[in-house]
Design a protein around this motif. Structure first.
Motif, PDB file in Angstrom:
ATOM      1  N   TYR A 129       0.829  -1.212   0.000  1.00 50.08           N
ATOM      2  CA  TYR A 129       0.000   0.000   0.000  1.00 50.08           C
ATOM      3  C   TYR A 129       0.863   1.261   0.000  1.00 50.08           C
ATOM      4  CZ  TYR A 129      -3.714  -3.335   1.073  1.00 50.08           C
ATOM      5  OH  TYR A 129      -4.588  -4.396   1.030  1.00 50.08           O
TER       6      TYR A 129
ATOM      7  N   ASN B  15      -0.809   4.775  -0.303  1.00 55.73           N
ATOM      8  CA  ASN B  15      -1.483   5.230   0.913  1.00 55.73           C
ATOM      9  C   ASN B  15      -0.484   5.800   1.914  1.00 55.73           C
ATOM     10  OD1 ASN B  15      -3.031   2.744  -0.272  1.00 55.73           O
ATOM     11  ND2 ASN B  15      -4.575   3.915   0.829  1.00 55.73           N
ATOM     12  N   HIS B  16       0.665   5.133   2.035  1.00 53.73           N
ATOM     13  CA  HIS B  16       1.710   5.644   2.924  1.00 53.73           C
ATOM     14  C   HIS B  16       2.247   6.986   2.424  1.00 53.73           C
ATOM     15  CE1 HIS B  16       2.283   2.354   5.793  1.00 53.73           C
ATOM     16  NE2 HIS B  16       2.040   1.522   4.796  1.00 53.73           N
TER      17      HIS B  16
ATOM     18  N   ARG C 110      -0.187   9.700   3.272  1.00 51.59           N
ATOM     19  CA  ARG C 110      -0.203  10.035   4.698  1.00 51.59           C
ATOM     20  C   ARG C 110       1.036  10.834   5.088  1.00 51.59           C
ATOM     21  NH1 ARG C 110      -0.774   5.868   9.730  1.00 51.59           N
ATOM     22  NH2 ARG C 110       1.161   5.031   8.887  1.00 51.59           N
TER      23      ARG C 110
ATOM     24  N   THR D 285      -2.744   3.704   7.665  1.00 51.62           N
ATOM     25  CA  THR D 285      -2.874   3.176   6.308  1.00 51.62           C
ATOM     26  C   THR D 285      -3.757   1.932   6.277  1.00 51.62           C
ATOM     27  OG1 THR D 285      -0.723   4.056   5.655  1.00 51.62           O
ATOM     28  CG2 THR D 285      -1.578   2.224   4.367  1.00 51.62           C
TER      29      THR D 285
END
Length: 275
Positions: A46, A49-50, A53, A195
């Motif tokens: 992912y 997504n990291h 963030r 996440t």
């Protein structure tokens, strides 16, 4: 990060440097944004997504630069190739002095065994609340205190609780409850936007699993059928108890969600594109 980097080197602003150099750089008192990514067969799970963030946290702190997708992927791949480690956690830290500083290194990584998912986590309540919950910022003193308490009482995780008895999240995980067919979790603005949490919410939406985001009070914990925490290293971990309150670790909704999540992970890794 003393003793945190398991290698003798890491990445500093795109270059391989020895661990002493990284340790020296990280001694700054500047506010540090960080994240931990999990490598699965050399691929960061992912990744996007990291990345989102990290950049959201950087913006919330008021720093001016950001992580860039291709450069970040190249740094990860550089570390993987040099170390030969393909299943491990990678930590990245960001702060700004005269220039943006981006550090990347591998950390000791432990993942629960299968029987732990059947047994579930033993958790405790702790009066604690993040000052800026949506920004993932290093707080080494708090982490040290929490780890010492968990070790002393033989617990797996601490659940943060406000002075007003609002149950928030885990010290290093996000928290969910189940009632009937519905999943309940804290509002976005009150917790760290993990996440894995984000991925769980996406999966629930795709599969018509009802999710309610609201404040959860301490005196209603006995009301729920099940509870679980989520995180980079643990995925979806059932909770067997919060202090003296016990929960089932064999809940059908949690099992269904775990199956959907594992399927999503495999699909993501299959389609991941390197730099």
């Amino acid at each position: 990060m003393r003793n945190e980097n398991i290698l003798k080197y890491g990445i500093l602003n795109g270059e391989v440097v020895d661990s002493d150099k990284i340790e020296e750089v990280l001694k700054t008192n500047k506010v540090k944004v960080y994240d931990v990514l999990r490598l699965v067969n050399s691929k960061p799970l992912y990744f996007e997504n990291h990345l989102d963030r990290l950049n959201r946290s950087i913006e919330l702190i008021g720093y001016e630069d950001r992580y860039y997708e291709n450069d970040f992927k190249k740094d990860i791949e550089k570390l993987v190739v040099k170390s030969g480690r393909t299943n491990n956690n990678i930590k990245t830290t960001y702060f700004e002095e005269d220039q943006p500083i981006k550090v990347l290194y591998m950390v000791k990584s432990t993942y629960p065994k299968e029987d732990k998912y059947s047994e579930g986590y033993k958790t405790i309540l702790m009066y604690e609340e993040r000052e800026n919950p949506n920004a993932k910022v290093l707080n080494e003193e708090r982490r040290k205190i929490v780890n010492e308490i968990l070790k002393d009482v033989g617990a797996d995780e601490a659940i943060f609780l406000t002075e007003n008895k609002v149950v928030l999240e885990g010290s290093r995980s996000n928290l969910f409850f189940v009632k009937g067919e519905k999943i309940i979790t804290s509002p976005d603005e009150r917790v760290l936007l993990g996440t894995t949490r984000q991925k769980i919410l996406e999966i629930c939406e795709k599969n018509n699993i009802s999710v309610l985001k609201r404040e959860i009070m301490l005196d209603e914990l006995n009301f729920f059928d099940a509870a679980f925490v989520t995180g980079t290293s643990i995925d979806i971990m059932p909770i067997n108890r919060i202090d003296t309150i016990r929960f089932s670790t064999n809940n059908k909704v949690v099992k269904k969600l775990t199956g959907l999540y594992n399927k999503d992970k495999l699909e993501y890794l299959k389609n991941y594109k390197r730099a």
